[in-house]
Design an enzyme around this catalytic site. Structure first.
Site, short mmCIF file in Angstrom:
data_model
loop_
_atom_site.label_atom_id
_atom_site.label_comp_id
_atom_site.label_asym_id
_atom_site.label_seq_id
_atom_site.Cartn_x
_atom_site.Cartn_y
_atom_site.Cartn_z
N GLN A 48 -53.87 -0.79 41.46
CA GLN A 48 -52.77 -1.39 40.32
C GLN A 48 -52.83 -3.18 39.99
O GLN A 48 -51.99 -3.15 38.67
CB GLN A 48 -51.52 -1.06 40.69
CG GLN A 48 -51.64 0.57 40.72
CD GLN A 48 -50.02 1.47 41.36
OE1 GLN A 48 -49.83 1.08 42.60
NE2 GLN A 48 -48.88 1.71 40.59
N ARG A 105 -46.83 -5.82 51.69
CA ARG A 105 -47.95 -4.46 51.79
C ARG A 105 -48.60 -5.14 50.08
O ARG A 105 -48.30 -4.92 49.05
CB ARG A 105 -47.02 -3.62 51.78
CG ARG A 105 -47.90 -2.42 51.52
CD ARG A 105 -46.81 -1.05 51.53
NE ARG A 105 -47.66 0.11 51.74
CZ ARG A 105 -47.55 1.08 50.48
NH1 ARG A 105 -46.95 1.06 49.85
NH2 ARG A 105 -48.92 1.97 50.72
N HIS A 150 -55.06 3.24 48.84
CA HIS A 150 -54.35 3.71 47.97
C HIS A 150 -54.82 4.57 46.58
O HIS A 150 -54.88 3.64 45.75
CB HIS A 150 -53.20 2.50 47.53
CG HIS A 150 -52.20 2.49 47.03
ND1 HIS A 150 -51.10 2.41 47.58
CD2 HIS A 150 -51.30 3.13 46.21
CE1 HIS A 150 -49.67 2.44 47.00
NE2 HIS A 150 -49.92 3.31 46.12
N ASN A 194 -52.20 6.11 52.19
CA ASN A 194 -50.51 5.89 51.23
C ASN A 194 -50.53 6.98 50.35
O ASN A 194 -51.04 8.05 49.45
CB ASN A 194 -50.74 5.34 49.92
CG ASN A 194 -49.06 4.91 48.63
OD1 ASN A 194 -47.59 5.07 49.63
ND2 ASN A 194 -49.22 5.10 47.53
N GLU A 195 -49.03 8.04 51.07
CA GLU A 195 -49.11 9.44 50.01
C GLU A 195 -50.18 10.42 50.00
O GLU A 195 -50.23 10.24 49.11
CB GLU A 195 -48.40 8.83 48.64
CG GLU A 195 -47.24 8.12 48.79
CD GLU A 195 -46.05 7.96 46.96
OE1 GLU A 195 -46.96 8.23 46.24
OE2 GLU A 195 -45.42 6.71 47.33
N ASN A 337 -42.02 6.02 51.84
CA ASN A 337 -41.86 5.36 50.63
C ASN A 337 -40.34 6.85 49.78
O ASN A 337 -41.08 7.64 50.00
CB ASN A 337 -43.02 5.69 49.60
CG ASN A 337 -44.27 4.78 50.00
OD1 ASN A 337 -43.85 3.69 50.29
ND2 ASN A 337 -45.46 4.93 49.24
N TYR A 339 -37.72 7.33 46.49
CA TYR A 339 -37.39 6.79 44.66
C TYR A 339 -36.09 7.23 44.81
O TYR A 339 -35.22 7.04 44.11
CB TYR A 339 -38.80 7.00 43.87
CG TYR A 339 -39.08 5.62 44.42
CD1 TYR A 339 -39.76 4.65 43.66
CD2 TYR A 339 -40.72 6.12 44.70
CE1 TYR A 339 -40.29 3.80 43.94
CE2 TYR A 339 -41.68 5.03 45.33
CZ TYR A 339 -41.66 4.01 44.87
OH TYR A 339 -42.81 2.82 44.31
N GLU A 404 -42.29 1.75 49.92
CA GLU A 404 -41.97 1.74 49.19
C GLU A 404 -40.09 1.89 48.44
O GLU A 404 -40.02 3.12 49.37
CB GLU A 404 -42.64 2.22 48.05
CG GLU A 404 -44.28 2.29 47.82
CD GLU A 404 -45.27 2.81 46.98
OE1 GLU A 404 -44.68 3.34 46.10
OE2 GLU A 404 -46.43 2.72 47.77
N TRP A 448 -40.95 -1.55 46.24
CA TRP A 448 -41.70 -1.27 45.68
C TRP A 448 -41.63 -1.74 43.71
O TRP A 448 -40.70 -1.68 42.77
CB TRP A 448 -42.11 -0.08 45.23
CG TRP A 448 -43.70 0.14 43.88
CD1 TRP A 448 -43.34 0.05 42.80
CD2 TRP A 448 -45.15 0.07 44.48
NE1 TRP A 448 -44.53 0.34 41.82
CE2 TRP A 448 -45.79 0.08 43.28
CE3 TRP A 448 -46.05 -0.10 45.29
CZ2 TRP A 448 -47.28 -0.32 42.76
CZ3 TRP A 448 -47.12 -0.26 45.70
CH2 TRP A 448 -47.30 0.32 44.14
N GLU A 455 -49.31 1.25 36.09
CA GLU A 455 -48.78 2.30 37.06
C GLU A 455 -48.98 4.12 36.73
O GLU A 455 -48.72 4.79 35.96
CB GLU A 455 -47.47 2.96 36.56
CG GLU A 455 -46.01 4.04 36.69
CD GLU A 455 -46.37 4.04 37.92
OE1 GLU A 455 -46.87 2.60 38.90
OE2 GLU A 455 -45.36 5.20 38.72
N TRP A 456 -50.72 3.84 37.61
CA TRP A 456 -50.80 4.55 37.44
C TRP A 456 -51.37 5.68 35.61
O TRP A 456 -51.62 4.66 34.46
CB TRP A 456 -50.68 5.66 38.49
CG TRP A 456 -51.10 5.54 39.90
CD1 TRP A 456 -49.80 4.94 39.71
CD2 TRP A 456 -51.86 4.35 40.29
NE1 TRP A 456 -50.11 4.12 41.12
CE2 TRP A 456 -50.95 4.36 41.60
CE3 TRP A 456 -53.07 4.52 40.26
CZ2 TRP A 456 -52.04 3.16 42.51
CZ3 TRP A 456 -54.22 3.97 41.27
CH2 TRP A 456 -53.52 3.55 42.18
C1 BGC Z 1 -46.64 4.66 44.78
C2 BGC Z 1 -46.80 3.45 43.91
C3 BGC Z 1 -46.54 4.26 42.24
C4 BGC Z 1 -45.19 4.29 42.70
C5 BGC Z 1 -44.65 4.47 41.06
C6 BGC Z 1 -46.24 5.34 44.64
O1 BGC Z 1 -45.74 6.94 44.05
O2 BGC Z 1 -47.34 4.84 45.78
O3 BGC Z 1 -48.57 3.42 43.13
O4 BGC Z 1 -46.92 2.71 41.81
O5 BGC Z 1 -44.58 5.20 43.71
O6 BGC Z 1 -44.51 5.19 40.85
#
Ligand code: BGC
Length: 533
Positions: A48, A105, A150, A194-195, A337, A339, A404, A448, A455-456
């Site tokens: 990223q 991180r 990652h 990661n995830e 992580n 959100y 995150e 994060w 962003e992927w």
């Molecule tokens: C990931 C990050 C991503 C973030 C926001 C997570 O799923 O580890 O790489 O940018 O969320 O979508």
């Protein structure tokens, strides 16, 4: 005749009971501090931010390939240059200093150090980047927290099956061995993977992330998940057997999950659906590692649905008793992580042999929740405290490091990111409640992200950064958004000092504010809702 109250009846009853709309307990600000030595961090990932996609002998990863395939990433963005972090160690360390974090991180690009994924050839030039980065961080008293994987698998390994192929477990172990041996004298905190949920489901089920496979959604994600769990466990054992005594660090995996509430809290089937969503999300990976084996929920549902469809065995692979034992307990902390939150209800997918059908739930969001720049991310601070409590209860009260948490925006650049300050203040305050009121053993928080980045599959359009990165300037400068001051103040105060017991030096901006807040008399009092500065 039996009358069943609708949701609106419960709602109206509550309004009358409260005689209006008081601030819910959940949203009242708690003043107090985090424990001494709390880990304050911010995160990025190699693909990223680094750029330098072909620099100094780096090999190609599945993300290089995916992003160079037309129409896979929004606007056909890619990580060729990204934030140019490969050439910007000093700049990155400078903004970390400005944030006052005590940890950073970041992840290692597997193909930068092992271009074809194997130890047949070690790319010293690639290693030198991480060596210099680690040294530069330590020189500023910032501890590195390194993610080994990652999402950027070497393309050479994908060519022989990638995570579907069990030999990738061995390759990952060799890679981990090399990195521990080179950096472990200075790096004390590690994340293996990661995830895993995203790797398995988004990359191999929905196919909207590399390697972009979606044609066997009923089986492949489970096989990939199985190998990811084994790869993690092998890397942990390797560290435990070979490095722990000398290096004395901590190794774990980072698991992500939404929190899930029933759409109608008064309906048992919604409550059950919400539980399934959680068991299929965080539980998929946490259960084998923290409790041993997949949960009964996952094992039973997937087996029954597989057999009902005429298959001879479950689509969810089985661990042998030896494997269950070897995997259970392979953690030194719970890397988490988080959100957002969803509302769940039962959804019958009929015979569909797919994770979604197995989970048997639909999800919606509450329309009153604030939006972000990402469709999937609604601002729901309460969910973080609830899922931290779930982890405490379900997985034996582990030490938790939040690896995150953050929020995005899209559209025109605006450095006044009030929405991000709001997000961080509210979510971090929920972490404080989990610590002070619920005794959750949470030892760290990671924002994060340090800076806007790729962003992927949504490219550079969704921006999660505390710092804006001006990619049209050849110097690719990092520019602080306003939330930098909010986050660095929370860090400086190690929490939220009570204004009633102020003034607090830690709230002052700049060098004056260097003194940390240590007024412990403010711990744990509820006060009305405010922003801290
Ligand atoms: C990931 C990050 C991503 C973030 C926001 C997570 O799923 O580890 O790489 O940018 O969320 O979508």
């Amino acid at each position: 005749m039996v009358l069943t109250p609708k949701f609106s009846a419960h709602f109206y009853f509550q309004v009358m009971k409260d005689n209006g709309f008081p601030i819910p307990d959940d949203e009242i600000m708690l003043y107090g501090e985090f424990p001494q030595g709390f880990l304050w961090s911010t995160a990025t990932a190699a693909y990223q931010i680094e750029g330098g996609w072909r620099a100094d002998g780096k090999g190609l990863s599945i993300w290089d390939k995916f992003a160079h395939t037309p129409l896979k990433v929004f606007e056909d963005d890619n990580g060729d240059i990204a934030c140019d972090s490969y050439n910007k160690i000093d700049e990155d360390v400078a903004v970390l200093k400005q944030l006052r974090v005590n940890h950073y991180r970041f992840s290692i690009s597997w193909t930068r150090v092992l271009p074809d994924g194997t130890t047949n050839y070690i790319n010293e030039a690639g290693f030198s980047y991480y060596d210099r980065l680690v040294n530069a961080l330590l020189a500023e008293n910032i501890q590195p927290h390194i993610t080994l994987y990652h999402w950027d698998l070497p393309q050479a390994l994908q060519n022989v099956g990638g995570w579907e192929n069990e030999t990738t477990v061995e390759r990952f172990k060799d890679y981990a061995d090399l990195v521990f041996s080179r950096l472990g004298d200075r790096v004390k905190l590690w994340i293996t993977i990661n995830e895993p949920y995203n790797v398995a489901m988004v990359g191999h089920g929905y196919g909207v992330a590399a390697p972009g496979i979606s044609f066997r959604p009923g089986t492949l994600p489970y096989i990939v998940g199985h190998n990811l769990i084994k790869a993690h466990a092998e890397a942990w054992h390797l560290y435990n057997d070979k490095y722990r005594a000398k290096q004395n660090g901590m190794v774990s995996i980072t698991i992500n999950s939404d929190w899930s509430e029933p759409r109608n809290p008064y309906k048992q089937e919604d409550i059950d659906a919400a539980r399934r969503v959680i068991q299929f999300y965080i539980g998929w990976f946490a259960h084998p590692i923290f409790n041993g084996d997949y949960s009964e929920t996952m094992k039973t549902i997937i087996r029954e649905r597989s057999l009902a469809a005429g298959l001879s065995k479950s689509r969810l692979p089985e661990f042998t008793p030896e494997e269950i034992k070897r995997i259970k307990g392979t953690y030194d902390y719970f890397g988490f992580n988080h959100y957002t939150t969803v509302l769940a209800y039962p959804l019958n997918y009929g015979n569909l042999q797919h994770y979604d059908g197995d989970r048997g739930a639909g999800t919606v969001v509450d329309r009153t929740w604030l939006d972000s720049g990402s469709g999937w991310l609604k601002v729901t601070p309460f969910g973080l405290r609830r899922i931290l409590n779930f982890i405490k209860k379900e997985y034996g009260n582990p030490t938790i490091i939040i690896t995150e948490n953050g929020v995005s925006e899209r559209g025109p650049i605006d450095l006044k990111d009030y929405h991000r300050s709001y997000f961080y203040e509210k979510y971090i305050n929920q972490v404080l409640k989990a610590h002070l009121l619920d005794n959750v053993d949470v030892r760290g928080y990671t924002a994060w992200s340090l800076m806007d980045n790729l962003e992927w599959a949504t490219g550079f359009a969704e921006r999660f950064g505390l710092f804006y990165v001006n990619r049209s300037d050849p110097n690719v400068p990092r520019v602080a958004k306003e939330s930098v001051s909010l986050y660095s103040t929370i860090i400086n105060c190690n929490g939220f000092p009570d204004p009633a017991s102020g003034p607090h030096d830690c709230l002052k901006p700049g060098p004056e504010g260097n003194q940390r807040c240590s007024d412990s008399s403010s711990g744990g009092k509820n006060k009305p809702d405010t922003m801290i500065n």
